[in-house]
Design a protein around this motif. Structure first.
Motif, PDB file in Angstrom:
ATOM      1  N   LEU A  16       0.736  -1.118  -0.123  1.00  0.00           N
ATOM      2  CA  LEU A  16      -0.204  -0.291  -0.149  1.00  0.00           C
ATOM      3  C   LEU A  16       0.910   1.259   0.182  1.00  0.00           C
ATOM      4  CD1 LEU A  16      -2.747   1.194   0.236  1.00  0.00           C
ATOM      5  CD2 LEU A  16      -2.865   0.956   2.548  1.00  0.00           C
ATOM      6  N   ALA A  17       1.888   1.332   0.861  1.00  0.00           N
ATOM      7  CA  ALA A  17       2.922   2.361   0.863  1.00  0.00           C
ATOM      8  C   ALA A  17       3.332   2.749  -0.245  1.00  0.00           C
ATOM      9  CB  ALA A  17       3.953   2.178   1.877  1.00  0.00           C
ATOM     10  N   ILE A  18       3.914   1.657  -1.406  1.00  0.00           N
ATOM     11  CA  ILE A  18       4.354   1.929  -2.478  1.00  0.00           C
ATOM     12  C   ILE A  18       3.325   2.237  -3.565  1.00  0.00           C
ATOM     13  CG2 ILE A  18       5.468   0.485  -4.782  1.00  0.00           C
ATOM     14  CD1 ILE A  18       6.802  -1.486  -2.418  1.00  0.00           C
ATOM     15  N   SER A  19       2.237   1.851  -3.607  1.00  0.00           N
ATOM     16  CA  SER A  19       1.331   2.365  -4.498  1.00  0.00           C
ATOM     17  C   SER A  19       0.712   3.852  -3.873  1.00  0.00           C
ATOM     18  CB  SER A  19      -0.216   1.487  -3.987  1.00  0.00           C
ATOM     19  OG  SER A  19       0.120   0.161  -4.274  1.00  0.00           O
ATOM     20  N   LEU A  20       0.848   4.042  -2.763  1.00  0.00           N
ATOM     21  CA  LEU A  20       0.604   5.540  -2.403  1.00  0.00           C
ATOM     22  C   LEU A  20       1.667   6.574  -2.903  1.00  0.00           C
ATOM     23  CD1 LEU A  20      -1.065   5.140   1.205  1.00  0.00           C
ATOM     24  CD2 LEU A  20      -2.191   5.863  -0.875  1.00  0.00           C
ATOM     25  N   PHE A  21       2.850   5.862  -3.053  1.00  0.00           N
ATOM     26  CA  PHE A  21       4.134   6.810  -3.111  1.00  0.00           C
ATOM     27  C   PHE A  21       3.955   7.112  -4.801  1.00  0.00           C
ATOM     28  CE2 PHE A  21       8.422   6.761  -4.921  1.00  0.00           C
ATOM     29  CZ  PHE A  21       8.801   8.227  -3.908  1.00  0.00           C
ATOM     30  N   VAL A  22       3.854   5.839  -5.632  1.00  0.00           N
ATOM     31  CA  VAL A  22       3.709   6.212  -6.830  1.00  0.00           C
ATOM     32  C   VAL A  22       2.572   6.958  -7.320  1.00  0.00           C
ATOM     33  CG1 VAL A  22       3.138   4.733  -9.022  1.00  0.00           C
ATOM     34  CG2 VAL A  22       4.693   3.950  -7.480  1.00  0.00           C
ATOM     35  N   ALA A  23       1.260   6.934  -6.582  1.00  0.00           N
ATOM     36  CA  ALA A  23       0.125   7.872  -6.831  1.00  0.00           C
ATOM     37  C   ALA A  23       0.634   9.123  -6.490  1.00  0.00           C
ATOM     38  CB  ALA A  23      -0.993   7.165  -6.279  1.00  0.00           C
ATOM     39  N   ALA A  24       1.171   9.437  -5.616  1.00  0.00           N
ATOM     40  CA  ALA A  24       1.628  10.886  -5.116  1.00  0.00           C
ATOM     41  C   ALA A  24       2.581  11.397  -6.084  1.00  0.00           C
ATOM     42  CB  ALA A  24       2.156  10.847  -3.916  1.00  0.00           C
ATOM     43  N   LEU A  25       3.477  10.557  -6.810  1.00  0.00           N
ATOM     44  CA  LEU A  25       4.471  11.098  -7.621  1.00  0.00           C
ATOM     45  C   LEU A  25       3.709  11.398  -8.895  1.00  0.00           C
ATOM     46  CD1 LEU A  25       7.724   8.984  -7.284  1.00  0.00           C
ATOM     47  CD2 LEU A  25       7.240  11.501  -6.499  1.00  0.00           C
ATOM     48  N   THR A  26       2.803  10.462  -9.405  1.00  0.00           N
ATOM     49  CA  THR A  26       2.111  10.681 -10.499  1.00  0.00           C
ATOM     50  C   THR A  26       1.355  12.135 -10.521  1.00  0.00           C
ATOM     51  OG1 THR A  26       1.967   8.243 -10.926  1.00  0.00           O
ATOM     52  CG2 THR A  26       0.486   9.665 -12.106  1.00  0.00           C
ATOM     53  N   GLU A 171       0.641  20.453  -2.781  1.00  0.00           N
ATOM     54  CA  GLU A 171      -0.496  19.390  -2.813  1.00  0.00           C
ATOM     55  C   GLU A 171       0.343  17.978  -2.670  1.00  0.00           C
ATOM     56  OE1 GLU A 171      -3.586  19.878  -3.295  1.00  0.00           O
ATOM     57  OE2 GLU A 171      -3.000  21.943  -3.101  1.00  0.00           O
ATOM     58  N   LEU A 172       1.684  17.991  -2.880  1.00  0.00           N
ATOM     59  CA  LEU A 172       2.259  16.646  -2.944  1.00  0.00           C
ATOM     60  C   LEU A 172       2.240  16.311  -1.351  1.00  0.00           C
ATOM     61  CD1 LEU A 172       3.779  13.892  -4.021  1.00  0.00           C
ATOM     62  CD2 LEU A 172       5.526  15.416  -3.817  1.00  0.00           C
ATOM     63  N   GLY A 173       2.720  17.317  -0.388  1.00  0.00           N
ATOM     64  CA  GLY A 173       2.576  17.333   0.907  1.00  0.00           C
ATOM     65  C   GLY A 173       1.094  17.058   1.588  1.00  0.00           C
ATOM     66  N   ARG A 174       0.427  17.555   1.178  1.00  0.00           N
ATOM     67  CA  ARG A 174      -0.994  17.111   1.532  1.00  0.00           C
ATOM     68  C   ARG A 174      -1.420  15.751   1.177  1.00  0.00           C
ATOM     69  NH1 ARG A 174      -4.083  22.605  -0.492  1.00  0.00           N
ATOM     70  NH2 ARG A 174      -3.128  23.927   1.162  1.00  0.00           N
ATOM     71  N   MET A 175      -0.961  15.241   0.066  1.00  0.00           N
ATOM     72  CA  MET A 175      -1.109  13.793  -0.109  1.00  0.00           C
ATOM     73  C   MET A 175      -0.591  12.895   0.564  1.00  0.00           C
ATOM     74  SD  MET A 175      -1.630  13.400  -4.257  1.00  0.00           S
ATOM     75  CE  MET A 175      -1.890  11.544  -4.115  1.00  0.00           C
ATOM     76  N   ALA A 176       0.738  13.353   1.058  1.00  0.00           N
ATOM     77  CA  ALA A 176       1.645  12.328   1.777  1.00  0.00           C
ATOM     78  C   ALA A 176       0.941  12.435   3.374  1.00  0.00           C
ATOM     79  CB  ALA A 176       2.956  12.924   1.739  1.00  0.00           C
ATOM     80  N   GLU A 177       0.372  13.353   3.775  1.00  0.00           N
ATOM     81  CA  GLU A 177      -0.284  13.232   5.076  1.00  0.00           C
ATOM     82  C   GLU A 177      -1.490  12.394   5.127  1.00  0.00           C
ATOM     83  OE1 GLU A 177      -1.094  17.428   6.181  1.00  0.00           O
ATOM     84  OE2 GLU A 177       0.958  18.084   6.297  1.00  0.00           O
ATOM     85  N   ALA A 178      -2.202  12.519   4.122  1.00  0.00           N
ATOM     86  CA  ALA A 178      -3.479  11.613   4.026  1.00  0.00           C
ATOM     87  C   ALA A 178      -3.138  10.367   3.784  1.00  0.00           C
ATOM     88  CB  ALA A 178      -4.327  12.308   2.693  1.00  0.00           C
ATOM     89  N   LEU A 180      -0.179   8.872   4.898  1.00  0.00           N
ATOM     90  CA  LEU A 180       0.322   8.290   5.837  1.00  0.00           C
ATOM     91  C   LEU A 180      -1.037   7.860   6.959  1.00  0.00           C
ATOM     92  CD1 LEU A 180       3.428  10.626   6.595  1.00  0.00           C
ATOM     93  CD2 LEU A 180       3.523   8.062   6.098  1.00  0.00           C
ATOM     94  N   ILE A 181      -1.817   8.933   7.031  1.00  0.00           N
ATOM     95  CA  ILE A 181      -3.102   8.611   7.889  1.00  0.00           C
ATOM     96  C   ILE A 181      -3.963   7.416   7.429  1.00  0.00           C
ATOM     97  CG2 ILE A 181      -5.174   9.408   8.765  1.00  0.00           C
ATOM     98  CD1 ILE A 181      -3.964  12.400   8.447  1.00  0.00           C
ATOM     99  N   SER A 182      -3.855   7.198   6.241  1.00  0.00           N
ATOM    100  CA  SER A 182      -4.750   6.183   5.689  1.00  0.00           C
ATOM    101  C   SER A 182      -3.890   4.744   5.814  1.00  0.00           C
ATOM    102  CB  SER A 182      -4.686   6.096   4.006  1.00  0.00           C
ATOM    103  OG  SER A 182      -5.696   7.275   3.948  1.00  0.00           O
ATOM    104  N   LEU A 183      -2.509   4.819   5.695  1.00  0.00           N
ATOM    105  CA  LEU A 183      -1.928   3.903   5.961  1.00  0.00           C
ATOM    106  C   LEU A 183      -1.948   3.130   7.240  1.00  0.00           C
ATOM    107  CD1 LEU A 183       0.186   2.159   4.289  1.00  0.00           C
ATOM    108  CD2 LEU A 183       1.973   3.707   4.991  1.00  0.00           C
ATOM    109  N   ALA A 184      -1.678   4.125   8.253  1.00  0.00           N
ATOM    110  CA  ALA A 184      -1.779   3.795   9.768  1.00  0.00           C
ATOM    111  C   ALA A 184      -2.952   3.066  10.037  1.00  0.00           C
ATOM    112  CB  ALA A 184      -1.595   5.106  10.673  1.00  0.00           C
ATOM    113  N   LEU A 185      -4.322   3.615   9.569  1.00  0.00           N
ATOM    114  CA  LEU A 185      -5.434   3.439   9.928  1.00  0.00           C
ATOM    115  C   LEU A 185      -5.834   1.844   9.162  1.00  0.00           C
ATOM    116  CD1 LEU A 185      -7.752   6.757   9.779  1.00  0.00           C
ATOM    117  CD2 LEU A 185      -7.044   5.356  11.809  1.00  0.00           C
TER     118      LEU A 185
END
Length: 198
Positions: A16-26, A171-178, A180-185
């Motif tokens: 999930l972390a890798i997927s979120l990272f790729v999505a954020a960069l995209t 916007e990338l920072g906001r996505m990263a915060e969201a 991390l929260i999604s990943l933790a939950l």
């Protein structure tokens, strides 16, 4: 069983972390491209407005003032155009006439500083180019200007890429915060469900 209930959530969170990272960069790259395209539209519109208005202003000056001919008329028309259409926070306008550089008031601060320190870099007429400067990347569009069928000047309009990059990073920072929260939950919920299931 205990090791399985730990390994599966860790593995799932890694994927999930890798997927979120790729999505954020995209999304970051898409925001940069969209911002650059918007800026290019503004630059093209300004060149078109300059061409359209200069013809009207020049003929108006020729009809109003006796003794104004040739390059003097064109120079006066450029000054009048810049007074009516100052630069804004998106772009800066520069017109080079016979070795002189005329610039409209206003414009992005980084471009004004660049113009005042060492001059805005010139570009080939007709194509929008990305230029590397000491104050960051800029997009520039130049156009040859003719008066009475003679080339008399170069019109250049330039915009900074830095506000676009700053907005995209925000916007990338906001996505990263969201993310991390999604990943933790998601990780906590997955661990709880697996422990109960196992």
């Amino acid at each position: 069983m205990r090791s399985l209930s730990v390994r599966i959530p860790v593995l799932a969170m890694g994927v999930l972390a890798i997927s979120l990272f790729v999505a954020a960069l995209t999304v970051y790259e898409l925001l940069l491209v969209a911002g650059r395209n918007d800026l290019d539209t503004v630059l093209r519109r300004e060149v078109s407005r300059f061409r359209h208005n200069m013809e009207r202003i020049t003929w108006d000056l020729l009809g109003r003032e006796d003794g104004l001919t040739g390059l003097r008329t064109f120079r006066r028309a450029v000054i009048e155009y810049m007074a009516l259409h100052p630069s804004n926070e998106s772009y800066l306008v520069v017109v080079r006439i016979d070795g002189d550089v005329l610039s409209s008031p206003g414009g992005p601060q980084e471009l004004v500083r660049l113009r005042d320190r060492q001059g805005l870099p010139t570009t080939a007429p007709g194509e929008i180019e990305t230029l590397e400067t000491p104050l960051g990347q800029i997009r520039s569009l130049s156009s040859r200007v003719t008066f009475q069928e003679e080339p008399v000047a170069t019109f250049q309009v330039a915009g900074s890429m830095e506000p676009i990059r700053t907005h995209s990073l925000t916007e990338l920072g906001r996505m990263a915060e969201a993310g991390l929260i999604s990943l933790a939950l998601g990780g906590a919920l997955l661990t709880l469900v697996l422990r109960r299931a196992l």
